[in-house]
Design an enzyme around this catalytic site. Structure first.
Site, PDB file in Angstrom:
ATOM      1  N   ASN A  90       0.801  -1.219   0.000  1.00 13.41           N
ATOM      2  CA  ASN A  90       0.000   0.000   0.000  1.00 13.41           C
ATOM      3  C   ASN A  90       0.838   1.275   0.000  1.00 13.41           C
ATOM      4  OD1 ASN A  90      -2.528   1.508   0.316  1.00 13.41           O
ATOM      5  ND2 ASN A  90      -1.789   1.923   2.390  1.00 13.41           N
ATOM      6  N   TYR A 119       3.322   9.653 -10.704  1.00 11.47           N
ATOM      7  CA  TYR A 119       2.525   8.757  -9.859  1.00 11.47           C
ATOM      8  C   TYR A 119       1.725   7.797 -10.733  1.00 11.47           C
ATOM      9  CZ  TYR A 119      -0.905   7.210  -6.393  1.00 11.47           C
ATOM     10  OH  TYR A 119      -1.697   6.448  -5.573  1.00 11.47           O
ATOM     11  N   GLY A 120       1.095   8.326 -11.789  1.00 13.06           N
ATOM     12  CA  GLY A 120       0.326   7.477 -12.681  1.00 13.06           C
ATOM     13  C   GLY A 120       1.189   6.387 -13.304  1.00 13.06           C
TER      14      GLY A 120
END
Length: 262
Positions: free
Chosen positions: A67, A178-179
């Site tokens: 995560n 980030y993508g």
């Protein structure tokens, strides 16, 4: 051994606080503990030490949920770091979110193989949807059923190099580090599923959750975002010879969805 949920954190004190809050909630049938050693995705030694601690104390790992991540929603991470221009965001983002997650997974695989029904759940994002890629050639590479982890890692390194050289747009890469990191995580999930038959390995988009990562500006309650990973962690594995296990898939809101989000 007593079953328990193990929280790993870069900051041991924060991990302990999270475990304490969960224990105090009274909603868990098993214990919740925090690793007494830090786990930093940018520090291989901490990753190795964390995995060794789990091995020593528990002997196996039934479920791994990846995560942790960094996201420059704000170039200063909402005042936590100096202003970071886009060209400087690529390395730390890919190194943390993709390569750090890869290292954690590799170190934990031997522990997972000791479990009766091991599974890996990689937390991804809609930011990593296939449509962010502006080149069909890149789409074909990332979606190839023969793509290997070393080949994927090379592609992720190429993205960083192209961003740093200012040529990423002309080569079909998106304007989101980030993508790209999450696109890499979804691709990695599919590779791991192909390479580890008998494990249930999937990726999950939890939605835009209200967390410290986005300065609590998200619109989804973290508990709701955690519901699909929870379902994947507890779902029964198909034991029938002709049954198909749910592995190598991408999920959102408790449903399998296409990587393209279309």
């Amino acid at each position: 051994l007593t079953k328990c949920n193990i929280i790993a954190s870069r900051d041991v004190a924060l991990g302990q606080k999270a475990a304490e809050d969960l224990r105090d909630s009274g909603e868990y049938e098993c214990d919740v503990v925090a690793l007494p050693v830090p786990l930093d995705l940018t520090d291989d030694k901490s990753i190795i030490a964390a995995a060794k601690h789990v091995e020593k104390e528990y002997g196996r790992l039934d479920v791994l949920i990846n995560n942790a991540a960094i996201c420059f929603n704000d170039p200063t991470l909402y005042g936590k770091v100096d202003h970071t221009p886009f060209q400087n965001q690529a390395d730390i983002t890919i190194r943390t979110n993709y390569f750090g997650t890869l290292k954690v997974t590799k170190e934990c695989l031997p522990l997972l193989k000791q479990a009766a029904s091991p599974r890996i759940i990689n937390v991804a994002s809609a930011a990593g949807r296939l449509t962010i890629l502006r080149s069909q050639e890149l789409v074909d590479k990332f979606t190839s059923n023969t793509l290997t982890e070393p080949q994927l890692s090379t592609l992720m390194e190429q993205f960083v190099n192209d961003v740093q050289s200012g040529t990423h747009e002309e080569k079909g890469w998106p304007n989101t580090c980030y993508g790209m990191s999450k696109l890499g995580i979804i691709a990695l999930t599919k590779i791991l599923a192909r390479e580890n038959e008998g494990m249930l390995i999937n990726s999950v988009d939890p939605g835009y959750c209200k967390t410290g990562q986005n300065n609590n500006q998200g619109t989804v309650d973290p508990a709701d975002g955690a519901y699909t990973p929870y379902l994947l962690a507890l779902m029964e594995q198909d034991d029938e010879d002709d049954g198909e296990d749910m592995s190598g898939l991408h999920f959102y809101d408790a449903q399998e969805i296409p990587w393209s989000y279309q």
